[in-house]
Design a protein around this motif. Structure first.
Motif, PDB file in Angstrom:
ATOM      1  N   ARG A 149     101.905  23.935  80.526  1.00  0.00           N
ATOM      2  CA  ARG A 149     100.917  23.354  81.431  1.00  0.00           C
ATOM      3  C   ARG A 149     101.540  22.996  82.776  1.00  0.00           C
ATOM      4  O   ARG A 149     100.873  23.035  83.797  1.00  0.00           O
ATOM      5  CB  ARG A 149     100.319  22.109  80.776  1.00  0.00           C
ATOM      6  N   PHE A 185     111.007  20.791  75.670  1.00  0.00           N
ATOM      7  CA  PHE A 185     110.388  20.893  76.998  1.00  0.00           C
ATOM      8  C   PHE A 185     111.349  21.560  77.987  1.00  0.00           C
ATOM      9  O   PHE A 185     110.964  22.443  78.751  1.00  0.00           O
ATOM     10  CB  PHE A 185     109.993  19.494  77.471  1.00  0.00           C
ATOM     11  N   ARG A 243     102.984  21.217  76.698  1.00  0.00           N
ATOM     12  CA  ARG A 243     103.165  20.446  77.929  1.00  0.00           C
ATOM     13  C   ARG A 243     103.974  21.256  78.949  1.00  0.00           C
ATOM     14  O   ARG A 243     103.623  21.303  80.131  1.00  0.00           O
ATOM     15  CB  ARG A 243     103.873  19.131  77.616  1.00  0.00           C
TER      16      ARG A 243
END
Length: 98
Positions: free
Chosen positions: A93, A50, A90
């Motif tokens: 997004r 991430f 993620r």
């Protein structure tokens, strides 16, 4: 580093310790993987994946690092690909928040 310190609401003493630790360049060989249980290793991979998007894009050197990290953490390939894929989805997004 400062964003992580803030996110975890580290005390001044903890923040100083984290900054001192982060000031020294480290490699995957420095990672104490056997101090981490299986769930922690998977969480570490997910969060690391991430964070590679923190500047808005994932660079090839970061992709390579994540690939090496999967091996170092001893996470099976198929499972690692799933964890990395979820983290990438993620991150994409939430790019507007990074």
């Amino acid at each position: 580093v400062d964003a992580l310190i803030a996110a975890f609401e580290a005390s001044d003493e903890e923040a100083k310790e984290i900054r001192t630790y982060a000031a020294e360049k480290r490699t995957l060989d420095d990672m104490p993987i056997f101090d981490l249980n299986a769930d922690d290793r998977r969480l570490l991979l997910h969060l690391s994946s991430f964070l590679t998007y923190v500047d808005g894009e994932q660079h090839q050197t970061e992709k390579d690092f994540i690939g090496k990290m999967c091996s170092t953490l001893e996470i099976p390939d198929q499972e690692a690909q799933g964890l990395v894929g979820l983290a990438e989805e993620r991150a994409k997004r939430f790019l507007n928040l990074l």
